[in-house]
Design an enzyme around this catalytic site. Structure first.
Site, mmCIF file in Angstrom:
data_model
loop_
_atom_site.group_PDB
_atom_site.id
_atom_site.type_symbol
_atom_site.label_atom_id
_atom_site.label_comp_id
_atom_site.label_asym_id
_atom_site.label_seq_id
_atom_site.Cartn_x
_atom_site.Cartn_y
_atom_site.Cartn_z
ATOM 1 C CD GLU A 98 -2.530 -1.386 2.641
ATOM 2 O OE1 GLU A 98 -3.552 -2.067 2.648
ATOM 3 O OE2 GLU A 98 -2.093 -0.794 3.648
ATOM 4 C CB CYS A 140 3.069 7.491 3.075
ATOM 5 S SG CYS A 140 3.645 6.211 4.221
ATOM 6 C CB CYS A 147 7.676 -4.801 8.614
ATOM 7 S SG CYS A 147 9.060 -3.927 9.397
ATOM 8 C CB CYS A 151 7.021 -1.902 15.812
ATOM 9 S SG CYS A 151 8.698 -1.486 15.275
ATOM 10 C CB CYS A 154 3.742 -1.337 13.242
ATOM 11 S SG CYS A 154 3.849 -1.272 11.444
ATOM 12 N N GLY A 196 7.137 -1.839 5.883
ATOM 13 C CA GLY A 196 8.522 -2.260 5.810
ATOM 14 C C GLY A 196 9.512 -1.292 6.434
ATOM 15 C CD GLU A 197 14.020 0.085 9.022
ATOM 16 O OE1 GLU A 197 14.791 0.866 8.408
ATOM 17 O OE2 GLU A 197 13.307 0.436 9.985
ATOM 18 C CB SER A 228 10.269 6.523 8.570
ATOM 19 O OG SER A 228 9.877 6.128 9.868
ATOM 20 C CB SER A 252 10.273 4.309 14.653
ATOM 21 O OG SER A 252 9.581 4.657 13.478
ATOM 22 C CB CYS A 371 0.997 6.550 11.651
ATOM 23 S SG CYS A 371 2.646 6.066 12.192
#
Length: 387
Positions: A98, A140, A147, A151, A154, A196-197, A228, A252, A371
């Site tokens: 997305e 975004c 991911c 976290c 998330c 994702g990271e 991010s 983060s 978010c």
């Protein structure tokens, strides 16, 4: 052991002009064709060789037989009451990610201008605004299908990692999303804050940045791009070295100490805050730029006044601004957002300690585009690979 990819092995959307030149030379084409193709893809967003009418029919057919297919297609579009648009994209192999189009409000623009208005001394990093007044838009984008960071607040992190995205898949989100802008909008900022990271597979992220900032393509200034990260020091160091600190950095953090952060962000056990903060101090920020500290406010976990005071001490000496983000609900967690009064009290302590602190306005919540909410429930499976 496999060797490095040659130009012909790189997806057409991810090729830089010099790589196009190498490929086209092998086909007996003239050098200027490489620039034509690159500008068609990245300047005009053309992902179908048949639409590159400046090329010969023979060359267009060669591009198609050589594997030039769109990296992603839009399968669903969800529009929020506040104008936010969430695009669901299907990639090769059935992966789905997305990206989110976010119209900027006046308060968003004021905050951005205060932080970045004269943030760089490099003339080539300045972009021209549209001749006609238009509404700024932030896009975004995602860098992974799922991911691996885990976290707790998330949805993507709770779903787990399936695979990373290629640079072509990352950039195609921008090329496609531009077609979904309203006539009165223009793409102002880009944030790598979706699924994702970004620094977990650094090479593809870095190639995407080079494509996005290339003057013959999207030509987006690095200061309009923000990466991010949950805080991977090796990736932060490489980002600073490769792009001179011009690319914006958002961390983060979500806690003032290792004990609390380790419960929220598992990767903190591998890269504790001491190592992360050292990487931030070494990041080569241009004058008058700041690192953004993202702090999700979770009721009863990280929102106490003494934790705000601890955060002031933790961030002492760093050029930062703090975005406070009341947690958005996700089905994978029973945790909830701090109350407005707790958020305001936390912000007041930070301000009293000399930190610039802002409360991020909730956007796109009615279409699960806020978010921490980007994921496909039931479609992602937790990866067994360690981050």
């Amino acid at each position: 052991m496999t060797g490095a990819k040659g130009p012909g092995d790189i997806h057409p959307v991810a090729r830089l002009p010099e790589e196009w030149h190498a490929v086209l030379s092998g086909l007996g084409e003239r050098p200027y064709r490489s620039g034509q193709i690159f500008r068609a893809i990245h300047g005009r967003g053309v992902l179908d060789p048949d639409e590159m009418t400046e090329l010969s029919l023979e060359l267009r057919n060669q591009l198609k037989t050589a594997g030039f297919v769109p990296p992603a297609v839009v399968t669903e579009v969800h529009r929020s009451a506040d104008g936010t648009r969430k695009l669901l994209l299907t990639l090769a192999g059935g992966a789905r990610v997305e990206c989110v189009v976010i119209p900027m409000t006046k308060s968003d623009a004021d905050t951005e201008d205060a932080d970045a208005g004269a943030a760089t001394d490099d003339e080539d990093d300045e972009e021209l605004e549209p001749d006609e007044p238009k509404q700024r838009v932030t896009l975004c984008i995602s860098t992974q299908f799922g991911c691996a960071m885990g976290c707790v607040f998330c949805a993507s992190g709770q779903a787990g990692l399936v695979r990373g995205l290629s640079a072509a898949e990352i950039v195609s989100q921008i090329l496609i999303a531009r077609k979904y802008l309203d006539k009165h909008e223009y793409l102002r900022n880009l944030v790598f804050m979706g699924m994702g990271e970004p620094l977990h597979h650094y090479e593809e992220t870095a190639r995407a940045i080079r494509l996005i900032t290339h003057p013959d393509g999207l030509n987006m200034g690095p200061r309009r791009i923000t990466i991010s990260t949950v805080g991977l020091p090796p990736g932060i160091r490489r980002l600073g070295e490769d792009f001179g600190g011009k690319v914006g950095l958002a961390i983060s953090l979500h806690a003032p100490d290792d004990t609390t952060r380790g419960k929220i962000i598992p990767i903190n056990r591998r890269y504790p805050m001491r190592e992360l903060l050292d990487a931030l101090r070494r990041y080569p920020l241009p004058r008058r730029r700041r690192i953004t500290i993202e702090y999700t406010m979770i009721e009863g976990v990280n929102d106490a006044p003494e934790q705000a005071r601890a955060l002031v001490r933790t961030l002492a000496g760093l050029r930062v601004k703090v975005n406070l983000i009341p947690m958005n609900s996700i089905s994978a967690s029973s945790l909830g957002a701090s109350s407005n009064s707790r958020v305001e009290a936390f912000q007041s302590v930070l301000a009293g300690g000399g930190l610039s602190a802002f409360v991020r306005k909730r956007r796109g919540g009615d279409v699960a585009a806020a978010c921490g909410q980007l994921a496909f429930s039931g479609e992602l499976v937790r990866s067994k690979r360690a981050p």
